[in-house]
Design an enzyme around this catalytic site. Structure first.
Site, PDB file in Angstrom:
ATOM      1  N   LYS A 143       0.812  -1.226   0.000  1.00 24.98           N
ATOM      2  CA  LYS A 143       0.000   0.000   0.000  1.00 24.98           C
ATOM      3  C   LYS A 143       0.845   1.275   0.000  1.00 24.98           C
ATOM      4  O   LYS A 143       0.401   2.299  -0.499  1.00 24.98           O
ATOM      5  CB  LYS A 143      -0.932   0.024   1.222  1.00 24.98           C
ATOM      6  CG  LYS A 143      -2.129  -0.897   1.089  1.00 24.98           C
ATOM      7  CD  LYS A 143      -3.077  -0.685   2.255  1.00 24.98           C
ATOM      8  CE  LYS A 143      -4.315  -1.539   2.112  1.00 24.98           C
ATOM      9  NZ  LYS A 143      -5.302  -1.280   3.171  1.00 24.98           N
ATOM     10  N   ASP A 197     -10.150   3.484   1.902  1.00 25.14           N
ATOM     11  CA  ASP A 197     -10.349   2.881   3.237  1.00 25.14           C
ATOM     12  C   ASP A 197     -11.067   3.848   4.186  1.00 25.14           C
ATOM     13  O   ASP A 197     -11.966   3.449   4.929  1.00 25.14           O
ATOM     14  CB  ASP A 197      -8.996   2.493   3.867  1.00 25.14           C
ATOM     15  CG  ASP A 197      -8.498   1.138   3.377  1.00 25.14           C
ATOM     16  OD1 ASP A 197      -9.309   0.325   2.894  1.00 25.14           O
ATOM     17  OD2 ASP A 197      -7.277   0.905   3.487  1.00 25.14           O
TER      18      ASP A 197
HETATM   19  P1  NAP Z   1      -0.397  -1.894  10.293  1.00 24.39           P
HETATM   20  O1  NAP Z   1      -0.144  -0.776   9.352  1.00 24.39           O
HETATM   21  O2  NAP Z   1       0.580  -2.994  10.427  1.00 24.39           O
HETATM   22  O3  NAP Z   1      -0.652  -1.235  11.752  1.00 24.39           O
HETATM   23  C1  NAP Z   1      -0.953  -2.027  12.877  1.00 24.39           C
HETATM   24  C2  NAP Z   1      -1.039  -1.163  14.113  1.00 24.39           C
HETATM   25  O4  NAP Z   1      -1.403  -2.035  15.193  1.00 24.39           O
HETATM   26  C3  NAP Z   1       0.280  -0.504  14.536  1.00 24.39           C
HETATM   27  O5  NAP Z   1      -0.012   0.693  15.222  1.00 24.39           O
HETATM   28  C4  NAP Z   1       0.870  -1.557  15.489  1.00 24.39           C
HETATM   29  O6  NAP Z   1       1.761  -1.032  16.434  1.00 24.39           O
HETATM   30  C5  NAP Z   1      -0.394  -1.990  16.203  1.00 24.39           C
HETATM   31  N1  NAP Z   1      -0.250  -3.305  16.802  1.00 24.39           N
HETATM   32  C6  NAP Z   1       0.104  -4.459  16.199  1.00 24.39           C
HETATM   33  N2  NAP Z   1       0.102  -5.473  17.087  1.00 24.39           N
HETATM   34  C7  NAP Z   1      -0.247  -4.934  18.286  1.00 24.39           C
HETATM   35  C8  NAP Z   1      -0.407  -5.460  19.588  1.00 24.39           C
HETATM   36  N3  NAP Z   1      -0.208  -6.765  19.848  1.00 24.39           N
HETATM   37  N4  NAP Z   1      -0.781  -4.621  20.589  1.00 24.39           N
HETATM   38  C9  NAP Z   1      -0.979  -3.314  20.349  1.00 24.39           C
HETATM   39  N5  NAP Z   1      -0.826  -2.738  19.129  1.00 24.39           N
HETATM   40  C10 NAP Z   1      -0.477  -3.557  18.116  1.00 24.39           C
HETATM   41  O7  NAP Z   1      -1.792  -2.624   9.940  1.00 24.39           O
HETATM   42  P2  NAP Z   1      -3.093  -1.942   9.290  1.00 24.39           P
HETATM   43  O8  NAP Z   1      -3.029  -2.022   7.810  1.00 24.39           O
HETATM   44  O9  NAP Z   1      -3.277  -0.631   9.943  1.00 24.39           O
HETATM   45  O10 NAP Z   1      -4.238  -3.000   9.747  1.00 24.39           O
HETATM   46  C11 NAP Z   1      -4.646  -3.088  11.092  1.00 24.39           C
HETATM   47  C12 NAP Z   1      -5.880  -3.990  11.174  1.00 24.39           C
HETATM   48  O11 NAP Z   1      -6.977  -3.395  10.474  1.00 24.39           O
HETATM   49  C13 NAP Z   1      -5.673  -5.373  10.536  1.00 24.39           C
HETATM   50  O12 NAP Z   1      -6.286  -6.344  11.332  1.00 24.39           O
HETATM   51  C14 NAP Z   1      -6.385  -5.258   9.218  1.00 24.39           C
HETATM   52  O13 NAP Z   1      -6.898  -6.517   8.761  1.00 24.39           O
HETATM   53  C15 NAP Z   1      -7.538  -4.333   9.591  1.00 24.39           C
HETATM   54  N6  NAP Z   1      -8.073  -3.610   8.428  1.00 24.39           N
HETATM   55  C16 NAP Z   1      -9.385  -3.778   8.137  1.00 24.39           C
HETATM   56  C17 NAP Z   1      -9.930  -3.122   7.062  1.00 24.39           C
HETATM   57  C18 NAP Z   1     -11.388  -3.322   6.748  1.00 24.39           C
HETATM   58  O14 NAP Z   1     -11.801  -3.056   5.608  1.00 24.39           O
HETATM   59  N7  NAP Z   1     -12.190  -3.722   7.717  1.00 24.39           N
HETATM   60  C19 NAP Z   1      -9.140  -2.283   6.240  1.00 24.39           C
HETATM   61  C20 NAP Z   1      -7.785  -2.119   6.586  1.00 24.39           C
HETATM   62  C21 NAP Z   1      -7.254  -2.803   7.680  1.00 24.39           C
HETATM   63  P3  NAP Z   1       3.358  -0.977  16.159  1.00 24.39           P
HETATM   64  O15 NAP Z   1       3.550   0.088  15.126  1.00 24.39           O
HETATM   65  O16 NAP Z   1       3.916  -0.655  17.484  1.00 24.39           O
HETATM   66  O17 NAP Z   1       3.743  -2.340  15.638  1.00 24.39           O
END
Ligand code: NAP
Length: 281
Positions: free
Chosen positions: A72, A108
């Site tokens: 992305k 998104d």
């Molecule tokens: P990302 O860019 O990897 O960001 C993940 C975030 O979560 C970061 O702030 C990370 O912190 C934090 N994190 C990860 N593991 C953690 C833990 N164990 N405890 C606390 N914080 C934690 O991922 P993303 O693209 O934002 O996606 C996040 C979630 O949203 C995923 O589950 C994804 O499937 C979902 N999502 C859903 C949709 C939808 O259409 N419903 C769309 C997009 C994403 P650090 O930076 O400290 O690692």
């Protein structure tokens, strides 16, 4: 199944992995119902081949494609133009190919906002919000909520610097502060809307919780962007405490519907797309 002819056009998804994605089923059903002579495929693209893949899609006249993890952010380097949304969010999830000119956008945030308003009945204007997490999904939902007129936003993330960085990105749009996740209890309790933007609780670790359940209060709305499972432990605990719950499938469908609208100029059949996804629950 859409009849394939020499005039069939192509859309798709690039990411790695993509084999788990339900987007092809959902998007092909939608395109067919919209009367579009089009197919939607999923292509696994390794990071080392991303540039070649984008050039190939451009050359073959693939009309548009979605972009998922891990491309992305890196895909932006290979596009000709970015919309203001994509630039502000710092990531692209949808590309449009118009006569070989590639424009990256991000649906998104608008997908989340439409789902919040239409599926959960929550209007963002004037509310207090806490975002849990500061990654790509938090950037997109934070941007959309800030533009929609929320009164105050707190970004709570386990890495304090990342929470602060996201708060800085949003501070020209709304009143915003940043907190380490462990110190967010009061902000969570005072919020009208909590948006869970971390992968915590996602399959297979479905018992995990991003915050203690007793931080949630009756009457607030809890959104979880995780959609596998649809009813995460956080949402079940929130419902048990009298909160309104909003699951991540609505955002998944509406960000896709927004991409279809951009590609075809037509309204996408959101209920049909939901029915298709429901068959996999
Ligand atoms: P990302 O860019 O990897 O960001 C993940 C975030 O979560 C970061 O702030 C990370 O912190 C934090 N994190 C990860 N593991 C953690 C833990 N164990 N405890 C606390 N914080 C934690 O991922 P993303 O693209 O934002 O996606 C996040 C979630 O949203 C995923 O589950 C994804 O499937 C979902 N999502 C859903 C949709 C939808 O259409 N419903 C769309 C997009 C994403 P650090 O930076 O400290 O690692």
């Amino acid at each position: 199944m859409t009849e394939i002819t020499a005039r069939t056009v192509c859309y798709g998804l690039i990411g790695d992995p993509v084999s788990h994605s339900r987007s092809p089923e959902m998007m092909n059903a939608a395109l067919s119902a919209m009367g579009e002579p089009a197919v939607y495929l999923a292509w696994r693209v390794e990071t080392s081949r991303l540039k070649q893949a984008v050039e190939g899609l451009r050359s073959l006249g693939v009309c548009g494609w979605n972009v998922t993890i891990p491309h992305k952010v890196s895909v932006m380097d290979f596009l000709d133009e970015l919309t203001p949304e994509a630039r502000a969010i710092g990531a692209v999830n949808t590309v449009v190919n118009r006569d070989g000119v590639l424009t990256g956008t991000n649906t998104d945030g608008t997908g989340y906002l439409h789902s919040l308003m239409e599926d959960a009945g929550v209007l963002p204007d004037g509310i207090r919000v806490v975002l849990l997490g500061a990654g790509g999904a938090a950037r997109a939902t934070g941007y959309a909520l800030a533009r929609a007129g929320v009164r105050h936003m707190t970004v709570a993330a386990r890495t304090a610097e990342k929470a602060e960085e996201l708060a800085r990105r949003l501070d020209s749009l709304t009143s915003v502060d940043a907190l380490p996740l462990a110190e967010a209890r009061r902000a969570v309790q005072e919020a009208d809307l909590l948006v869970q933007c971390t992968p915590v609780g996602m399959h297979p670790e479905t018992d995990a919780m991003p915050i203690p359940a007793d931080w949630i209060r009756e009457g607030q709305t809890v959104s979880d962007l995780v959609y596998r499972p649809r009813w995460t432990r956080l949402l079940r605990e929130a419902a048990a405490r009298g909160a309104r719950v909003h699951d991540g499938t609505g955002m998944l469908i509406r960000q896709a519907a927004e991409a279809l609208r951009i590609w075809t100029g037509k309204k996408a059949p959101v209920s049909l797309m939901k029915q298709v996804l429901d068959t996999f629950q």
